[in-house]
Design a protein around this motif. Structure first.
Motif, PDB file in Angstrom:
ATOM      1  N   PHE A  68       0.463   5.386   0.129  1.00  0.00           N
ATOM      2  CA  PHE A  68      -0.571   6.301   0.627  1.00  0.00           C
ATOM      3  C   PHE A  68       0.087   7.608   1.049  1.00  0.00           C
ATOM      4  O   PHE A  68       1.225   7.620   1.527  1.00  0.00           O
ATOM      5  CB  PHE A  68      -1.261   5.634   1.824  1.00  0.00           C
ATOM      6  CG  PHE A  68      -2.023   6.568   2.722  1.00  0.00           C
ATOM      7  CD1 PHE A  68      -3.343   6.885   2.456  1.00  0.00           C
ATOM      8  CD2 PHE A  68      -1.411   7.119   3.841  1.00  0.00           C
ATOM      9  CE1 PHE A  68      -4.044   7.748   3.283  1.00  0.00           C
ATOM     10  CE2 PHE A  68      -2.104   7.977   4.684  1.00  0.00           C
ATOM     11  CZ  PHE A  68      -3.422   8.301   4.399  1.00  0.00           C
ATOM     12  N   THR A 124      -9.484   7.410   1.068  1.00  0.00           N
ATOM     13  CA  THR A 124      -8.831   6.220   0.509  1.00  0.00           C
ATOM     14  C   THR A 124      -9.660   5.002   0.877  1.00  0.00           C
ATOM     15  O   THR A 124     -10.117   4.879   2.012  1.00  0.00           O
ATOM     16  CB  THR A 124      -7.406   6.062   1.073  1.00  0.00           C
ATOM     17  OG1 THR A 124      -6.592   7.150   0.598  1.00  0.00           O
ATOM     18  CG2 THR A 124      -6.773   4.749   0.629  1.00  0.00           C
ATOM     19  N   HIS A 184      -8.209  13.370   5.969  1.00  0.00           N
ATOM     20  CA  HIS A 184      -8.214  12.209   5.085  1.00  0.00           C
ATOM     21  C   HIS A 184      -8.918  11.053   5.790  1.00  0.00           C
ATOM     22  O   HIS A 184      -8.642  10.779   6.963  1.00  0.00           O
ATOM     23  CB  HIS A 184      -6.771  11.830   4.761  1.00  0.00           C
ATOM     24  CG  HIS A 184      -6.595  11.012   3.530  1.00  0.00           C
ATOM     25  ND1 HIS A 184      -5.699  11.347   2.533  1.00  0.00           N
ATOM     26  CD2 HIS A 184      -7.180   9.862   3.115  1.00  0.00           C
ATOM     27  CE1 HIS A 184      -5.746  10.434   1.564  1.00  0.00           C
ATOM     28  NE2 HIS A 184      -6.638   9.516   1.907  1.00  0.00           N
ATOM     29  N   LEU A 193      -9.982   6.919   5.853  1.00  0.00           N
ATOM     30  CA  LEU A 193      -9.671   5.572   5.372  1.00  0.00           C
ATOM     31  C   LEU A 193     -10.895   4.711   5.607  1.00  0.00           C
ATOM     32  O   LEU A 193     -11.331   4.544   6.755  1.00  0.00           O
ATOM     33  CB  LEU A 193      -8.469   5.011   6.142  1.00  0.00           C
ATOM     34  CG  LEU A 193      -8.007   3.597   5.764  1.00  0.00           C
ATOM     35  CD1 LEU A 193      -7.407   3.594   4.366  1.00  0.00           C
ATOM     36  CD2 LEU A 193      -6.985   3.091   6.788  1.00  0.00           C
ATOM     37  N   HIS A 225      -4.821  -1.030  -1.753  1.00  0.00           N
ATOM     38  CA  HIS A 225      -5.281   0.313  -2.077  1.00  0.00           C
ATOM     39  C   HIS A 225      -6.208   0.206  -3.290  1.00  0.00           C
ATOM     40  O   HIS A 225      -5.767  -0.019  -4.412  1.00  0.00           O
ATOM     41  CB  HIS A 225      -4.075   1.203  -2.387  1.00  0.00           C
ATOM     42  CG  HIS A 225      -4.392   2.645  -2.579  1.00  0.00           C
ATOM     43  ND1 HIS A 225      -5.151   3.113  -3.620  1.00  0.00           N
ATOM     44  CD2 HIS A 225      -4.037   3.735  -1.844  1.00  0.00           C
ATOM     45  CE1 HIS A 225      -5.254   4.431  -3.543  1.00  0.00           C
ATOM     46  NE2 HIS A 225      -4.582   4.833  -2.463  1.00  0.00           N
ATOM     47  N   LYS A 239      -7.952  -2.254   7.562  1.00  0.00           N
ATOM     48  CA  LYS A 239      -7.763  -0.887   8.069  1.00  0.00           C
ATOM     49  C   LYS A 239      -6.999  -0.875   9.398  1.00  0.00           C
ATOM     50  O   LYS A 239      -6.071  -0.083   9.571  1.00  0.00           O
ATOM     51  CB  LYS A 239      -9.126  -0.201   8.240  1.00  0.00           C
ATOM     52  CG  LYS A 239      -9.940  -0.093   6.951  1.00  0.00           C
ATOM     53  CD  LYS A 239     -11.226   0.691   7.151  1.00  0.00           C
ATOM     54  CE  LYS A 239     -12.206   0.005   8.095  1.00  0.00           C
ATOM     55  NZ  LYS A 239     -12.699  -1.285   7.578  1.00  0.00           N
ATOM     56  N   GLU A 276      -9.100   6.044  -4.501  1.00  0.00           N
ATOM     57  CA  GLU A 276      -8.829   7.250  -3.738  1.00  0.00           C
ATOM     58  C   GLU A 276      -9.332   8.462  -4.513  1.00  0.00           C
ATOM     59  O   GLU A 276      -9.335   8.466  -5.748  1.00  0.00           O
ATOM     60  CB  GLU A 276      -7.331   7.406  -3.460  1.00  0.00           C
ATOM     61  CG  GLU A 276      -6.997   8.579  -2.572  1.00  0.00           C
ATOM     62  CD  GLU A 276      -5.546   8.604  -2.134  1.00  0.00           C
ATOM     63  OE1 GLU A 276      -4.952   9.697  -2.152  1.00  0.00           O
ATOM     64  OE2 GLU A 276      -5.013   7.531  -1.773  1.00  0.00           O
ATOM     65  N   ARG A 280     -10.426  14.155   1.522  1.00  0.00           N
ATOM     66  CA  ARG A 280      -9.921  13.104   0.643  1.00  0.00           C
ATOM     67  C   ARG A 280     -10.198  11.751   1.301  1.00  0.00           C
ATOM     68  O   ARG A 280     -10.159  11.643   2.534  1.00  0.00           O
ATOM     69  CB  ARG A 280      -8.430  13.283   0.369  1.00  0.00           C
ATOM     70  CG  ARG A 280      -7.913  12.442  -0.799  1.00  0.00           C
ATOM     71  CD  ARG A 280      -6.627  13.001  -1.358  1.00  0.00           C
ATOM     72  NE  ARG A 280      -6.232  12.301  -2.583  1.00  0.00           N
ATOM     73  CZ  ARG A 280      -6.709  12.595  -3.796  1.00  0.00           C
ATOM     74  NH1 ARG A 280      -7.571  13.576  -3.941  1.00  0.00           N
ATOM     75  NH2 ARG A 280      -6.312  11.920  -4.856  1.00  0.00           N
ATOM     76  N   VAL A 291       0.834  -1.206   0.000  1.00  0.00           N
ATOM     77  CA  VAL A 291       0.000   0.000   0.000  1.00  0.00           C
ATOM     78  C   VAL A 291       0.868   1.255   0.000  1.00  0.00           C
ATOM     79  O   VAL A 291       1.719   1.430   0.873  1.00  0.00           O
ATOM     80  CB  VAL A 291      -0.945   0.025   1.222  1.00  0.00           C
ATOM     81  CG1 VAL A 291      -1.680   1.369   1.312  1.00  0.00           C
ATOM     82  CG2 VAL A 291      -1.941  -1.114   1.131  1.00  0.00           C
ATOM     83  N   VAL A 328     -15.162   9.570  -4.858  1.00  0.00           N
ATOM     84  CA  VAL A 328     -15.316   8.233  -4.278  1.00  0.00           C
ATOM     85  C   VAL A 328     -16.783   7.819  -4.273  1.00  0.00           C
ATOM     86  O   VAL A 328     -17.122   6.674  -4.593  1.00  0.00           O
ATOM     87  CB  VAL A 328     -14.724   8.199  -2.852  1.00  0.00           C
ATOM     88  CG1 VAL A 328     -15.111   6.910  -2.132  1.00  0.00           C
ATOM     89  CG2 VAL A 328     -13.210   8.339  -2.911  1.00  0.00           C
TER      90      VAL A 328
END
Length: 250
Positions: free
Chosen positions: A25, A217, A33, A35, A224, A43, A227, A215, A23, A233
Motif C-alpha cells: 500500500f 483502497t 486516502h 481505507l 488488498h 482494517k 484501489e 484515492r 498487503v 472504485v
C-alpha cells in the motif's frame, strides 16, 4: 510520486488466521486516502500494524522512506505518525485548552511544565488558540471534555493529534457516533486540514469517504482487493458486489 507511508507485503497472523495478507500500500505525500472494506476486512488490524500497536509477521512499514517496522508506537509517533481512534482517548475531566496545551507542550519537550508555565509560554498559547479556532472549539474551550457534544469531542481528538505535528495522520472512523446535526461541522473541518499532512482515513460513511478522499483502497479478508480514484472504485463491479452489497443486506 513522493510517498509518505508505505507497506510492502505486510502480513499478520493470529494462529492459523491470516488477518493481513501480504498487503502492499502507498499513501502519497499530501494525499487524502481512504481505507474501506466490509466488517471483518482487517482494517483495524492493518492500522494497528502501521502504528506499531501490533507486531507484523512479515513485510515492511516505511514512513517517509524510513523502515519503521520494528519501531515502537512512541518511536513512530516521534517520527511523525499520528492517529485517532474509533473510541476517543481523551481525558474526560480536562478542557480543550488543557488537552491541546498539554499535547503541544509535550511535543516541545515541556511536558508537565505546561501546567506551571502556561501564562509565560506565548508560543504554546498561540498554537493552542490557533488549533482551538481551526477545530471550532473556542466556544467550549473551558468546558470539561465529558460535557462536550460528541461531535466536538471528535474534533478535539483530531486537534490533539494535530498538536503533535504529525506528517502522516491516520483517522480511524472520525464520523462514528457523531449525530447528524453535528456532522457538517466535522466534514468541513476535515476538509480544511493542512495540505502538507498526509492523511489515511478509515471510515464506513461513504458520503465522507467520497467527499474527502482522492484515492481509495479496499480491503477484503485482509487482502488488498481494489484501489483507485473514488470514481474508479465506485464503478468497480467487484467492489459494488463485495462492499456495497453488504450495505444493501445490512
Amino acid at each position: 510520486m513522493s510517498v509518505a507511508l508505505e507497506t510492502i507485503n505486510l502480513e499478520k497472523r493470529f494462529g492459523g488466521l491470516v488477518a493481513t495478507n501480504k498487503v502492499s500500500f502507498r499513501l502519497a505525500q499530501g494525499g487524502r486516502h481512504a481505507l474501506i472494506g466490509p466488517n471483518g476486512a482487517g482494517k483495524t488490524t492493518f492500522i494497528n500494524l502501521l502504528t506499531g500497536v501490533l507486531p507484523s509477521n512479515g513485510g515492511q512499514v516505511l514512513l517517509n522512506g524510513e523502515d519503521v517496522t520494528r519501531l515502537s508506537q512512541q518511536q513512530r509517533a516521534r517520527r511523525g505518525l499520528g492517529r485517532t481512534f474509533q473510541i476517543n482517548q481523551l481525558f474526560a475531566a480536562m478542557t480543550p485548552v488543557e488537552s491541546i496545551g498539554l499535547a503541544v507542550s509535550e511535543r516541545m519537550g515541556g511536558g508537565a511544565d505546561f501546567w506551571r508555565g502556561l501564562g509565560t509560554r506565548t508560543d504554546i498559547i498561540d498554537e493552542v488558540l490557533e488549533l482551538l479556532e481551526r477545530f471550532r472549539l473556542t466556544d467550549v474551550m473551558d468546558h470539561p471534555t465529558a460535557r462536550l457534544p460528541y461531535g466536538k469531542q471528535r474534533l478535539l481528538e483530531i486537534a490533539v493529534a494535530l498538536a503533535g505535528n504529525p506528517r502522516v495522520l491516520l483517522l480511524d472512523e472520525p464520523a462514528a457516533g457523531v449525530p447528524e446535526a453535528e456532522r457538517q461541522e466535522l466534514l468541513d473541518t476535515l476538509a480544511a486540514l493542512p495540505k502538507d499532512v498526509s492523511i489515511l482515513l478509515i471510515e464506513h460513511d461513504m458520503d465522507l469517504v467520497f467527499t474527502f478522499a482522492d484515492r481509495i483502497t479496499v480491503l477484503v479478508n485482509g487482502t488488498h482487493f481494489a484501489e483507485g480514484t473514488p470514481a474508479e472504485v465506485m464503478a468497480d463491479p467487484r467492489v459494488r458486489e463485495v462492499y456495497l452489497g453488504e450495505e444493501e443486506h445490512a
